[in-house]
Design an enzyme around this catalytic site. Structure first.
Site, short mmCIF file in Angstrom:
data_model
loop_
_atom_site.label_atom_id
_atom_site.label_comp_id
_atom_site.label_asym_id
_atom_site.label_seq_id
_atom_site.Cartn_x
_atom_site.Cartn_y
_atom_site.Cartn_z
N ASP A 186 3.07 -4.90 7.80
CA ASP A 186 1.86 -4.09 7.70
C ASP A 186 0.68 -5.07 7.74
O ASP A 186 0.41 -5.79 6.78
CB ASP A 186 1.88 -3.29 6.39
CG ASP A 186 0.54 -2.58 6.14
OD1 ASP A 186 -0.35 -2.66 7.00
OD2 ASP A 186 0.41 -1.97 5.07
N CYS A 233 -4.66 2.66 -3.78
CA CYS A 233 -3.47 3.13 -3.06
C CYS A 233 -2.33 2.13 -3.16
O CYS A 233 -1.55 1.96 -2.24
CB CYS A 233 -3.78 3.41 -1.59
SG CYS A 233 -4.98 4.72 -1.37
N LYS A 249 -10.80 -1.17 10.04
CA LYS A 249 -10.97 -2.35 9.18
C LYS A 249 -11.36 -3.59 9.99
O LYS A 249 -11.56 -4.66 9.44
CB LYS A 249 -9.68 -2.63 8.40
CG LYS A 249 -9.34 -1.55 7.36
CD LYS A 249 -8.16 -1.98 6.52
CE LYS A 249 -7.45 -0.83 5.84
NZ LYS A 249 -8.24 -0.13 4.83
N HIS A 291 0.88 -1.17 0.00
CA HIS A 291 0.00 0.00 0.00
C HIS A 291 0.92 1.23 0.00
O HIS A 291 2.03 1.16 0.51
CB HIS A 291 -0.84 -0.05 1.28
CG HIS A 291 -1.92 0.97 1.38
ND1 HIS A 291 -1.67 2.27 1.75
CD2 HIS A 291 -3.26 0.89 1.16
CE1 HIS A 291 -2.83 2.94 1.77
NE2 HIS A 291 -3.80 2.12 1.41
N GLN A 326 -4.60 -5.51 6.74
CA GLN A 326 -5.61 -6.42 6.18
C GLN A 326 -5.64 -7.76 6.91
O GLN A 326 -6.64 -8.47 6.83
CB GLN A 326 -5.32 -6.65 4.68
CG GLN A 326 -5.39 -5.40 3.82
CD GLN A 326 -6.81 -4.89 3.64
OE1 GLN A 326 -7.79 -5.62 3.76
NE2 GLN A 326 -6.94 -3.60 3.34
#
Lengths: 430, 150
Positions: A222, A388, A248, A145, A225
């Site tokens: 990261d 993104c 999220k 991202h 998600q």
């Protein structure tokens, strides 16, 4: 899919933890609404998730009954709000298996968490592990991202360090073929995505972790998600930092998390300066509080943290194993269903293994914006554009993609609505 | 939502059979505009002959709205006097900023009236305006260049 009989004594499909999706859906008020005269089909959870009543109520209750600023008041409300805020931190710590509550830093989102770590590096860093200059290298990947690309590009501009990256295979997996050369003695940190927000790929990290440890670099994941969808244990993963965001995973916007190994966090310089992050302030200079306060200058997002705590209670109540299995079954169903749409091409793994419940695709000759617009007219909410993550589009030579992303409240009926909607899209642009 | 208000026949026609597409020479100015939220791109060139826009050529990629809009722009403004073209430009920008409340003048806007429906979709207004903003930029550069040379 063909039903296979698994021999007795072996793990059976029925052993998998499951939950009742319809009961879950009843907890999400927004799922009852209509969009453009059709029942809402929300397939944009990778962008932001919807919120259950339990989270909405927790935030409202906090404001109605406990609201005060944290960590600075002796009065009753101040104590209650501090307990609520710190209670949320403890829930986050337990949720990701953090050895200590003090390793959980609240930020405003995953982007801030990633920037915070990037800002710890520099030519004058007191700790050698964060000292960075010309000749040093930072490694990311082509499936990041923008929030895990730009902070490192800016850092390289500031310090003269070099940014390098893993490429992608044709099927959207991380290309680890040059791991030994890419991650080397010059590498200071490897920061890669755990689950791609576009391709859905869940990266297997163990080979990379082993190499990072071999060369003495740091490893950041990261997990924006992945943490909402998969069980996470930071000790099992043997990482140094993870970043993720509340919105999220059923929580409000405005609350993110940086988890870091305590010893590293306390070796890092502060990020933003201000109230709450100090030990003592004199006109001639200041000293700073240990983590996590060191990185939480100013009044934090208190109600949002409380909401995150409630979201974690909700997810834990259902069980992350069950959510991961629901995602897997739904993804298998959706991959098969989308395969029936003429002219549709999926970008990312085509099998429901090593991937999450996010599927990006193109429809021959029809721009994703137009796909998204027609789907919206049918109540189907998908994301379109470059998500993104423009380098992924460049890698696969597409200007934009349409993305459907699922969560615990998504049903196979909704996948069917998507497929029917895509037929309509093809009719409009035939 | 009335989908056919957005995707009017005129728009789909221009999308499928764009007018004047392709980059040509000579040109006085060449600009490249992108819509950072969606990645739509256009390269647009303008040639001037005195006060007349003698050619508008363009190439790009994007959704039906952005690509049809460029085609309509070509049809409407190519060969016009700079001042006339800028007046039409202003009318189109007003229409797109009108949230669907502006009554378009077909005399001025021609096929571009078909974009009146787009103005009701804030997310798509930028798509429709991409080529028009590129044109304004290119014309300004071309005119400035001409003045320098005089």
């Amino acid at each position: 899919m063909t039903a296979l009989t698994i021999p007795a004594g072996m793990p059976q499909y029925d052993d998998k933890p499951r939950f009742d999706v319809e009961r879950v859906r009843a907890d999400f008020p927004i799922l009852g609404r209509e969009v453009n005269g059709h029942p809402l089909v929300y397939l944009d959870s990778g962008n932001t998730s919807q919120k259950p009543r339990q989270v909405i109520d927790a935030v409202a209750r906090y404001y109605a009954e406990h609201n005060a600023n944290v960590a600075r008041s002796v009065h009753t409300l101040g104590t209650e709000s501090t307990e609520a805020y710190e209670g949320a931190r403890a829930k986050v710590a337990a949720f990701i298996g953090a050895p200590s509550v003090d390793e959980v830093v609240f930020t405003k989102n995953a982007t801030e968490s990633l920037n915070l770590v990037a800002h710890a590096f520099g030519p004058h860093a007191r700790d050698e592990r964060f000292r960075l200059g010309p000749g040093d290298e930072i490694v990311i990947s082509e499936m990041e991202h923008h929030s895990n690309i730009v902070p490192w590009q800016l850092l390289c501009e500031r310090t003269g360090a070099t940014l390098r990256w893993f490429g992608l295979t044709e099927t959207g997996r991380l290309d680890e073929s040059n791991l030994e050369e890419l991650v080397n003695e010059r590498t200071k940190i490897v920061s890669i995505v755990h689950m791609s927000n576009v391709l859905g790929t869940v990266n297997a990290t163990s080979r990379i972790t082993a190499r990072v440890r071999e060369v003495g670099a740091l490893l950041m994941l990261d997990c924006s998600q992945s943490v909402p969808h998969l069980p996470m244990d930071v000790v099992d993963y043997d990482v140094d930092f993870i970043a993720f965001t509340g919105h999220k995973m059923l929580a409000p916007t405005g609350i993110g998390v940086l988890w870091g190994r305590g010893e590293l966090l306390n070796a890092m310089p502060p990020f933003l300066g201000g109230g709450s992050m100090i030990e003592t302030v004199k006109m001639g200079g200041s000293t700073y509080a240990p983590a996590p306060a060191r990185f939480e200058a100013g009044t934090p997002p208190i109600a949002q943290a409380v909401g995150l705590g409630a979201a974690i209670d909700y997810l834990t109540g259902i069980g992350m194993d069950a959510i991961a299995w629901h995602d897997k079954e739904l993804t298998a169903y959706a991959l098969d269903a989308l395969d029936t749409v003429p002219g549709l091409r999926i970008y990312g793994p085509r099998v429901p293994v090593g991937r999450g419940a996010t599927i990006s695709f193109t429809l021959d000759g029809i721009h994703p914006h137009d796909v998204g617009q027609v789907l919206d007219s049918l109540g189907v909410q998908v994301r379109v554009g470059h998500h993104c993550a423009k380098p992924i589009c460049d890698r696969f030579s597409v200007p934009a993609l349409t993305r459907a992303s699922f969560y615990l409240y998504t049903t196979t009926d909704e996948v069917d609505a998507l497929v029917r909607g895509l037929d309509q899209v093809r009719k409009v642009f035939a | 939502m009335q989908l056919d208000q957005l995707y009017q026949e005129i728009i789909l026609d221009h999308y499928k059979r764009p007018k004047g597409r392709g980059l040509r020479e000579p040109f006085a100015a060449d600009v490249h505009h992108v819509n950072p939220t969606c990645g739509d791109e256009i390269t647009l060139r303008v040639a001037l002959d005195g006060e007349t826009i003698s050619d508008i050529s363009y190439d790009g990629q994007g959704c039906s709205i952005s690509q049809a809009s460029a085609s309509v722009l070509f049809e409407l403004l190519n060969g016009r006097k700079v001042d006339d073209a800028l007046a039409v430009h202003a009318a189109f920008v007003e229409l797109m900023g009108g949230k669907g409340q502006v009554e378009p003048d077909e005399e001025v806007l021609g096929d571009a009236v078909a974009f009146a429906g787009v103005a009701k979709y804030p997310a798509r207004v930028k798509c429709a305006l991409l080529s028009w903003m590129a044109l304004k930029d290119a014309v300004a550069q071309a005119v400035a260049l001409e003045k320098e040379e005089v």
